[in-house]
Design a protein around this motif. Structure first.
Motif, PDB file in Angstrom:
ATOM      1  N   SER A   1       0.868  -1.182   0.000  1.00 55.62           N
ATOM      2  CA  SER A   1       0.000   0.000   0.000  1.00 55.62           C
ATOM      3  C   SER A   1       0.895   1.218   0.000  1.00 55.62           C
ATOM      4  O   SER A   1       2.109   1.116   0.155  1.00 55.62           O
ATOM      5  CB  SER A   1      -0.918  -0.008   1.229  1.00 55.62           C
ATOM      6  OG  SER A   1      -0.143   0.231   2.375  1.00 55.62           O
ATOM      7  N   LEU A   2       0.283   2.356  -0.172  1.00 51.04           N
ATOM      8  CA  LEU A   2       1.034   3.604  -0.305  1.00 51.04           C
ATOM      9  C   LEU A   2       1.945   3.846   0.911  1.00 51.04           C
ATOM     10  O   LEU A   2       1.490   3.798   2.051  1.00 51.04           O
ATOM     11  CB  LEU A   2       0.012   4.738  -0.437  1.00 51.04           C
ATOM     12  CG  LEU A   2       0.552   6.147  -0.705  1.00 51.04           C
ATOM     13  CD1 LEU A   2       1.285   6.188  -2.033  1.00 51.04           C
ATOM     14  CD2 LEU A   2      -0.587   7.158  -0.679  1.00 51.04           C
ATOM     15  N   SER A   3       3.213   4.083   0.653  1.00 54.16           N
ATOM     16  CA  SER A   3       4.103   4.451   1.757  1.00 54.16           C
ATOM     17  C   SER A   3       5.164   5.432   1.275  1.00 54.16           C
ATOM     18  O   SER A   3       5.506   5.469   0.088  1.00 54.16           O
ATOM     19  CB  SER A   3       4.759   3.211   2.373  1.00 54.16           C
ATOM     20  OG  SER A   3       5.728   2.706   1.501  1.00 54.16           O
ATOM     21  N   LEU A   4       5.662   6.235   2.205  1.00 54.02           N
ATOM     22  CA  LEU A   4       6.644   7.255   1.857  1.00 54.02           C
ATOM     23  C   LEU A   4       7.831   7.149   2.816  1.00 54.02           C
ATOM     24  O   LEU A   4       7.657   7.129   4.037  1.00 54.02           O
ATOM     25  CB  LEU A   4       5.999   8.647   1.953  1.00 54.02           C
ATOM     26  CG  LEU A   4       6.807   9.840   1.429  1.00 54.02           C
ATOM     27  CD1 LEU A   4       5.872  10.949   0.963  1.00 54.02           C
ATOM     28  CD2 LEU A   4       7.795  10.391   2.439  1.00 54.02           C
ATOM     29  N   ASP A   5       9.021   7.048   2.238  1.00 54.01           N
ATOM     30  CA  ASP A   5      10.234   6.918   3.026  1.00 54.01           C
ATOM     31  C   ASP A   5      10.844   8.312   3.234  1.00 54.01           C
ATOM     32  O   ASP A   5      11.426   8.884   2.308  1.00 54.01           O
ATOM     33  CB  ASP A   5      11.208   5.999   2.277  1.00 54.01           C
ATOM     34  CG  ASP A   5      12.501   5.781   3.043  1.00 54.01           C
ATOM     35  OD1 ASP A   5      12.695   6.450   4.084  1.00 54.01           O
ATOM     36  OD2 ASP A   5      13.311   4.944   2.603  1.00 54.01           O
ATOM     37  N   MET A   6      10.699   8.838   4.454  1.00 56.56           N
ATOM     38  CA  MET A   6      11.218  10.189   4.728  1.00 56.56           C
ATOM     39  C   MET A   6      12.748  10.238   4.613  1.00 56.56           C
ATOM     40  O   MET A   6      13.335  11.306   4.477  1.00 56.56           O
ATOM     41  CB  MET A   6      10.809  10.649   6.131  1.00 56.56           C
ATOM     42  CG  MET A   6       9.327  10.914   6.287  1.00 56.56           C
ATOM     43  SD  MET A   6       8.998  11.861   7.793  1.00 56.56           S
ATOM     44  CE  MET A   6       9.427  10.677   9.072  1.00 56.56           C
ATOM     45  N   GLY A   7      13.396   9.081   4.685  1.00 60.63           N
ATOM     46  CA  GLY A   7      14.849   9.043   4.549  1.00 60.63           C
ATOM     47  C   GLY A   7      15.315   9.350   3.139  1.00 60.63           C
ATOM     48  O   GLY A   7      16.426   9.817   2.929  1.00 60.63           O
ATOM     49  N   CYS A  16      13.126  11.071   1.003  1.00 61.25           N
ATOM     50  CA  CYS A  16      12.310  12.205   0.557  1.00 61.25           C
ATOM     51  C   CYS A  16      13.073  13.525   0.707  1.00 61.25           C
ATOM     52  O   CYS A  16      13.710  13.754   1.730  1.00 61.25           O
ATOM     53  CB  CYS A  16      11.034  12.245   1.389  1.00 61.25           C
ATOM     54  SG  CYS A  16       9.910  13.579   0.929  1.00 61.25           S
ATOM     55  N   LEU A  17      12.983  14.390  -0.333  1.00 62.19           N
ATOM     56  CA  LEU A  17      13.579  15.721  -0.237  1.00 62.19           C
ATOM     57  C   LEU A  17      12.524  16.764   0.121  1.00 62.19           C
ATOM     58  O   LEU A  17      12.797  17.952   0.150  1.00 62.19           O
ATOM     59  CB  LEU A  17      14.252  16.114  -1.550  1.00 62.19           C
ATOM     60  CG  LEU A  17      15.307  15.177  -2.129  1.00 62.19           C
ATOM     61  CD1 LEU A  17      16.033  15.866  -3.276  1.00 62.19           C
ATOM     62  CD2 LEU A  17      16.303  14.734  -1.073  1.00 62.19           C
ATOM     63  N   PHE A  18      11.292  16.302   0.358  1.00 60.30           N
ATOM     64  CA  PHE A  18      10.179  17.200   0.695  1.00 60.30           C
ATOM     65  C   PHE A  18       9.964  18.237  -0.404  1.00 60.30           C
ATOM     66  O   PHE A  18       9.687  19.392  -0.143  1.00 60.30           O
ATOM     67  CB  PHE A  18      10.392  17.842   2.080  1.00 60.30           C
ATOM     68  CG  PHE A  18      10.406  16.805   3.189  1.00 60.30           C
ATOM     69  CD1 PHE A  18       9.264  16.528   3.911  1.00 60.30           C
ATOM     70  CD2 PHE A  18      11.565  16.089   3.483  1.00 60.30           C
ATOM     71  CE1 PHE A  18       9.271  15.559   4.905  1.00 60.30           C
ATOM     72  CE2 PHE A  18      11.580  15.111   4.478  1.00 60.30           C
ATOM     73  CZ  PHE A  18      10.427  14.845   5.187  1.00 60.30           C
ATOM     74  N   CYS A  19      10.128  17.798  -1.660  1.00 59.91           N
ATOM     75  CA  CYS A  19       9.777  18.646  -2.802  1.00 59.91           C
ATOM     76  C   CYS A  19       8.289  18.438  -3.057  1.00 59.91           C
ATOM     77  O   CYS A  19       7.598  17.817  -2.249  1.00 59.91           O
ATOM     78  CB  CYS A  19      10.628  18.308  -4.031  1.00 59.91           C
ATOM     79  SG  CYS A  19      10.222  16.744  -4.843  1.00 59.91           S
ATOM     80  N   THR A  20       7.781  18.931  -4.183  1.00 57.23           N
ATOM     81  CA  THR A  20       6.333  18.865  -4.384  1.00 57.23           C
ATOM     82  C   THR A  20       5.952  17.953  -5.549  1.00 57.23           C
ATOM     83  O   THR A  20       4.799  17.932  -5.961  1.00 57.23           O
ATOM     84  CB  THR A  20       5.786  20.280  -4.647  1.00 57.23           C
ATOM     85  OG1 THR A  20       6.516  20.848  -5.739  1.00 57.23           O
ATOM     86  CG2 THR A  20       5.936  21.167  -3.426  1.00 57.23           C
ATOM     87  N   ASN A  21       6.919  17.190  -6.063  1.00 56.83           N
ATOM     88  CA  ASN A  21       6.638  16.376  -7.255  1.00 56.83           C
ATOM     89  C   ASN A  21       5.450  15.437  -7.068  1.00 56.83           C
ATOM     90  O   ASN A  21       4.596  15.313  -7.935  1.00 56.83           O
ATOM     91  CB  ASN A  21       7.870  15.545  -7.637  1.00 56.83           C
ATOM     92  CG  ASN A  21       8.983  16.401  -8.212  1.00 56.83           C
ATOM     93  OD1 ASN A  21       8.922  17.616  -8.120  1.00 56.83           O
ATOM     94  ND2 ASN A  21       9.991  15.784  -8.790  1.00 56.83           N
ATOM     95  N   VAL A  67      25.023  10.481  14.420  1.00 55.02           N
ATOM     96  CA  VAL A  67      23.808  11.103  13.913  1.00 55.02           C
ATOM     97  C   VAL A  67      23.959  11.297  12.410  1.00 55.02           C
ATOM     98  O   VAL A  67      24.974  11.818  11.943  1.00 55.02           O
ATOM     99  CB  VAL A  67      23.564  12.474  14.586  1.00 55.02           C
ATOM    100  CG1 VAL A  67      22.368  13.186  13.958  1.00 55.02           C
ATOM    101  CG2 VAL A  67      23.348  12.309  16.083  1.00 55.02           C
ATOM    102  N   ALA A  68      22.956  10.834  11.651  1.00 53.79           N
ATOM    103  CA  ALA A  68      22.919  11.082  10.200  1.00 53.79           C
ATOM    104  C   ALA A  68      21.960  12.229   9.981  1.00 53.79           C
ATOM    105  O   ALA A  68      20.748  12.083  10.158  1.00 53.79           O
ATOM    106  CB  ALA A  68      22.469   9.843   9.455  1.00 53.79           C
ATOM    107  N   CYS A  69      22.506  13.399   9.623  1.00 60.10           N
ATOM    108  CA  CYS A  69      21.692  14.608   9.490  1.00 60.10           C
ATOM    109  C   CYS A  69      21.441  14.922   8.019  1.00 60.10           C
ATOM    110  O   CYS A  69      22.369  15.255   7.287  1.00 60.10           O
ATOM    111  CB  CYS A  69      22.403  15.772  10.185  1.00 60.10           C
ATOM    112  SG  CYS A  69      21.516  17.320  10.050  1.00 60.10           S
ATOM    113  N   GLY A  70      20.185  14.794   7.601  1.00 61.25           N
ATOM    114  CA  GLY A  70      19.811  15.147   6.233  1.00 61.25           C
ATOM    115  C   GLY A  70      19.668  13.951   5.320  1.00 61.25           C
ATOM    116  O   GLY A  70      20.219  12.870   5.572  1.00 61.25           O
ATOM    117  N   ALA A  71      18.901  14.166   4.230  1.00 57.25           N
ATOM    118  CA  ALA A  71      18.596  13.078   3.291  1.00 57.25           C
ATOM    119  C   ALA A  71      19.865  12.429   2.736  1.00 57.25           C
ATOM    120  O   ALA A  71      19.913  11.206   2.556  1.00 57.25           O
ATOM    121  CB  ALA A  71      17.741  13.624   2.151  1.00 57.25           C
ATOM    122  N   CYS A  72      20.901  13.232   2.479  1.00 53.67           N
ATOM    123  CA  CYS A  72      22.136  12.677   1.908  1.00 53.67           C
ATOM    124  C   CYS A  72      22.776  11.666   2.853  1.00 53.67           C
ATOM    125  O   CYS A  72      23.123  10.560   2.455  1.00 53.67           O
ATOM    126  CB  CYS A  72      23.139  13.785   1.615  1.00 53.67           C
ATOM    127  SG  CYS A  72      22.822  14.681   0.101  1.00 53.67           S
TER     128      CYS A  72
END
Lengths: 505, 254
Positions: free
Chosen positions: B61-67, B69-74, B198-203
Motif C-alpha cells: 500500500s502507499l508508503s513514503l520513506d522520509m529518509g 524524501c527531499l520534501f519537494c512537491t513532485n 547522527v545522520a543529518c539530512g537526506a544525503c
C-alpha cells in the motif's frame, strides 16, 4: 577576437555548428588576445566528439555585455598549455586533463583538481566496494630552507564546515605559500546529468552548492529555457530576483557575522548569526525551504507570492534591515575590529584580473564587474542594481562590499515586492533543441555562476558544464595569504568564504 | 562600547522558545507526510513515478520513506486525488531507518531517548564532531545555526567540538563521497567509545539527490551504526533540535 569567436548574449542557445572550430594555434591566440582586451575566461571544457575531444572556451566581456565562444580539436592526446601566459585558465586546463586524460604540454602546474574519475567512465561501480580513494595524494609545492616549516590542515576542519586540505609553507609565522587541495566533496554532478535532463537533475543543480540553491537553480532553468524556447513570465522573473537577493542577503549577513566572530568581536557575530536566519526564514515563507529549494523551476517559479505574503515579507525585510544596519555599524566604529580587517590579506586589482576572480572578491579589489549589470538576465534587465566596489582588496574591502551589496539587495527586494507584475508564474515549456549549445550566467552571492549545456541530436545533454564562482576564486585566497601571518588564515578564509562542493562538483 | 550596549538592548532576546512552547514553522514548510491510501485509484502509481529518488512505493500500500524524501512537491503535483499532503509538523527524526517509513496507518513514533546508561553519560553533556562528507553546505549551515543565539544549543549542554578526541559522537552530513570515506571512518575511530552517530539530512541517510551516483556511498549507516536519523533536505533547525533533545531525553515522551 570577435572576428574569430561566435559572440552572443547571456541566456541564449545556438546551433552547435555555429561555434567556430579553429586551428589550435589560432584558438589559443584568440583566447590570449581577448584576455588582453579585458575578456575573461568564464568556462573552458572538453566535449567528446566521435572518439576525439573538442575543447570549448567561453569568454565574457563585461564592458560589452557580450559572450564569445570558439572551439578546437585535440589532436591525439596532447594540447598546448597557455596557463603560463593566462593564469586564469590554469585550473580549467587541469580540469580538462583530469576529466579526459589530455596532457597539457608545458603546463606549469599539472596537478589533479578534484581527484575524479574520467568523465567518460560510465561504469556503475559503487564506491562502497570500489577502489580506495587517492584524494590528496600528490606532490605538494615545498619551500626548503633553514627554519622553513610546513603546516598541513584538513580535510576535516575544526568547525562545522566542508572538507578540504591546506598546505602552508611558513617561515616563522609568515606564510610563504599556500597550496589548496580539494576534491573531497566530489559527487559526480556533471556525470549524473549526462543524458538528461532527468527528473533528479534540478535537485542536483540546486545542491551543486546548497547555499547557492537559487544561483545554480536559476542558471539551470535559464539553460533549459534557452534550449526549449520557453519564456518565463514577468512575475516569475521578479520572484526569482527576490529569491536570488534573499539568498545573497542571508549569506552576506552570515559572513559579516562570521568575520566579526573571527576577530573576536562578538556583538556583531551574535546579532548577524540570528539576522541571517531572518532572511532564510523569509525564503521559507516563499517556498517552504530556508534554502529556496523548489523556488526556481524551468519555465518559472514553483511558488507564487500573493499580496498578503508580499506584505509579510515587506514587514520582515524592514525589520531585518534595521537590525542588520544596527549590527554592522558597530564594526566600522570599533577601532580594534578595523585594525584587524585593514591591510589583512590584500590582493591587487591586477592580481584579481589575472587570476580571473569574480564576485565580491573581485569587486573588493576595485574590479567593477557584476553579471546582473554586465550580462543582464531576467528581472535585472528591467531593474538595475548598482554595483558596489572597494579599492583596497583586503579583508576590510571584502567586508565592506558585502555590506554595500546587502543594502542594495534590500532596496531591490522592497521595490520588487511592492510592484509584482500580474499574470502567471509558469510559462509553457517544450522539448529541448538537438545539437545546440546554451549558456547561462547568473550572479550568485559568491559571484558568477556559469552553466553550459550541449545537447545531442535527440535533445539530451551530451555535456553539462558547471562553473561555480569558487572555481575562479580559490586561487585568490591562496594568493591573498602570501606574506601574511598564518594566524590570519581563518579571517582571510572567512572573507572569501568559498564553496568546497561547488568546486568539487 | 556604549553603542555596543545600546545595540544589545535594541536587538533583544530572540532565542527560540522551543521546546517549552510549540514549534512555529512557516505555512509553506513541508513536514510529516499524511497519506490517504483510500483516495488511491486502482493501479495508479503516478506519485511513485514522479519521485526522482524512489521515496514512494505503492505496493502493498502507499508508503513514503522520509529518509529518501527531499520534501519537494513532485508527488503532490502528480497525484490526481490529493492522496499525499505534507503537514506543518516538523518533528521527523527517528532512531531507526525503518522508523522513517510512513504508511497510511503508521503509528506516529517520535525519536526515543537513549537507554539509562547512555543517558547518564550524555544526557546533560553531549559533544559532537561534525564531518561533512559530500554535503552541499545546507545541512552544515542549518546545523551550525543551532549554536547561534537564535537557538542557543549550549543551554542544553550540547556543543560541537573541534577534535574527535574531545567528542562523544559523530555528526554526519552529506551522501558520503568516495573521496571522504576514509577521513570519515578515521574520525569515527578517533572518538572514544561509547559514542553516538547522527545522520543529518537526506544525503547522510540514503544519498539524497545523489542516491545511486557511483561517486558516493548513499549515506552512512552501511558503514557506521547510526543512533539518530534526521530527515529533510536540509532538515529545518527545529527538526534537528527536536530529534537531538528527544534522543538525549530532554523532551518528555508522551
Amino acid at each position: 577576437m570577435t572576428s574569430t569567436m561566435r559572440t552572443f548574449r547571456n541566456g541564449s542557445a545556438l546551433p552547435l555548428g555555429d561555434v567556430p572550430v579553429l586551428e589550435t594555434e589560432s584558438f589559443l591566440k584568440a583566447i590570449l588576445d581577448a584576455t588582453v582586451h579585458g575578456w575573461r575566461v568564464s568556462s573552458y571544457f572538453g566535449l567528446p566528439r566521435g572518439g576525439g575531444l573538442r575543447i570549448y572556451c567561453l569568454m565574457s566581456s563585461d564592458s560589452r555585455g557580450s559572450l564569445g565562444m570558439a572551439a578546437a580539436d585535440v589532436a591525439g592526446n596532447a594540447f598546448p598549455s597557455i596557463a603560463e601566459f593566462c593564469p586564469q585558465i590554469q585550473m580549467f586546463e587541469r580540469e580538462v586533463a583530469e576529466q579526459f586524460g589530455v596532457v597539457f604540454e608545458d603546463s606549469p602546474w599539472p596537478k589533479p583538481v578534484r581527484f575524479e574519475r574520467r568523465l567518460t567512465d560510465r561504469t556503475a561501480a559503487g564506491c562502497r566496494t570500489g577502489r580506495p580513494s587517492d584524494v590528496g595524494v600528490m606532490e605538494y609545492y615545498q619551500v626548503k630552507g633553514h627554519e622553513v616549516h610546513e603546516v598541513a590542515v584538513g580535510p576535516v576542519h575544526a568547525g562545522i564546515i566542508e572538507p578540504g586540505h591546506f598546505r602552508f609553507q611558513c617561515y616563522g609565522e609568515q606564510v610563504l605559500h599556500l597550496e589548496i587541495s580539494l576534491g573531497y566533496q566530489h559527487r559526480g554532478v556533471e556525470r549524473l546529468v549526462l543524458g538528461g535532463p532527468h527528473p533528479a537533475s534540478l535537485h542536483q543543480m540546486e545542491t551543486v552548492a546548497g547555499d547557492t540553491t537559487i544561483g545554480h537553480g536559476l542558471a539551470y532553468a535559464m539553460v533549459i529555457e534557452a534550449l526549449s524556447g520557453t519564456m518565463a513570465p514577468a512575475r516569475a522573473h521578479a520572484l526569482r530576483g527576490v529569491a536570488l537577493e534573499l539568498e545573497r542577503l542571508a549569506n552576506h549577513t552570515g559572513d559579516l557575522g562570521a568575520i566579526a566572530g573571527d576577530v573576536g568581536y562578538l556583538p556583531t557575530a551574535s546579532f548577524c548569526g540570528r539576522i541571517r536566519g531572518d532572511f532564510l526564514n523569509m525564503t521559507a515563507e516563499l517556498c517552504g525551504s530556508r534554502f529556496g529549494r523548489g523556488m526556481v523551476v524551468p519555465g518559472g517559479v514553483g511558488f507564487d507570492c500573493g499580496p498578503e505574503l508580499a506584505e509579510t515579507l515587506l514587514k520582515k525585510s524592514a525589520a531585518a534591515r534595521t537590525d542588520l544596519a544596527n549590527a554592522v555599524e558597530l564594526l566600522w566604529e570599533t577601532p580594534s575590529v578595523m585594525a584587524r580587517l585593514e591591510n589583512t590579506g590584500p590582493l591587487t586589482a591586477e592580481a584579481a584580473r589575472e587570476l580571473g576572480l569574480v564576485g565580491p572578491a573581485a569587486r573588493a579589489c576595485g574590479v567593477n564587474m557584476d553579471v546582473r549589470r554586465d550580462h543582464t538576465f531576467g528581472i535585472y534587465s528591467m531593474a538595475q542594481i548598482p554595483v558596489a566596489t572597494a579599492s583596497t582588496g583586503d579583508v576590510h574591502a571584502r567586508t565592506l562590499v558585502r555590506w554595500l551589496e546587502a543594502e542594495k539587495s534590500l532596496y531591490f527586494i522592497d521595490e520588487q515586492l511592492r510592484h509584482l507584475p500580474g499574470g502567471a508564474c509558469m510559462g509553457k515549456s517544450n522539448g529541448l533543441a538537438g545539437e545546440h549549445i546554451a549558456v547561462a550566467l547568473t550572479e550568485g552571492w559568491r559571484g558568477e555562476v556559469c552553466h553550459v549545456a550541449v545537447t545531442d541530436d535527440a535533445g539530451r545533454f551530451a555535456r553539462y558544464k558547471v562553473v561555480d564562482p569558487s572555481f575562479h576564486n580559490w586561487p585568490g585566497l591562496a594568493m591573498a595569504l602570501r606574506g601574511q601571518q598564518i594566524s590570519d588564515f581563518p579571517l582571510c578564509n572567512k572573507s572569501f568564504n568559498l564553496s568546497y562542493c561547488g568546486f568539487d562538483l | 562600547m556604549i553603542h555596543a550596549i545600546r545595540a544589545r538592548i535594541k536587538q533583544g532576546h530572540r532565542t527560540t522558545r522551543y521546546p517549552d512552547e510549540p514549534m512555529t514553522l512557516p505555512e509553506r514548510f513541508r513536514g510529516y507526510p499524511r497519506l490517504d491510501a483510500g483516495a488511491c485509484q486502482d493501479g495508479c502509481t503516478k506519485c511513485a513515478e514522479a519521485c526522482p529518488f524512489g521515496a514512494i512505493s505503492c505496493k502493498p500500500s502507499l508508503s513514503l520513506d522520509m529518509g529518501k524524501c527531499l520534501f519537494c512537491t513532485n508527488c503532490i503535483e502528480a497525484c490526481p486525488k490529493g492522496a499525499i499532503t505534507f503537514t506543518n509538523d516538523g518533528r521527523l527524526a527517528a532512531n531507526t531507518r525503518d522508523g522513517l517509513v510512513v504508511g497510511p496507518d503508521t503509528e506516529r513514533v517520535l525519536a526515543r531517548a537513549l537507554d539509562n546508561k547512555m543517558l547518564s553519560l550524555f544526557g546533560r553533556s553531549m559533544k559532537f564532531r561534525e564531518v561533512s562528507a559530500g554535503g552541499c553546505n545546507a545541512c552544515e549551515a542549518d546545523t551550525n545555526v543551532l549554536s547561534t543565539i537564535g537557538w542557543d544549543l549550549g543551554r542544553f549542554g550540547i556543543s560541537f567540538v573541534a577534535s574527535p578526541r574531545h567528542a562523544d559522537g559523530l555528526w554526519v552530513t552529506g551522501p558520503v563521497s568516495g573521496n571522504m570515506l576514509e577521513a570519515l571512518r578515521l574520525t569515527y575511530e578517533a572518538i572514544p567509545a561509547p559514542k553516538l552517530v547522527v545522520a543529518c539530512g537526506a544525503c547522510a541517510i540514503n544519498g539524497g539527490p545523489y542516491i545511486g551516483s557511483p561517486d558516493v556511498c548513499d549515506g552512512v549507516d552501511w558503514t557506521l551504526p547510526v543512533d539518530l536519523y534526521i530527515p529533510g533536505c536540509p532538515p529545518h533547525p527545529l527538526t534537528i533540535l527536536d530529534g537531538l533533545l528527544r534522543l538525549l531525553g530532554r523532551i518528555p515522551e508522551k
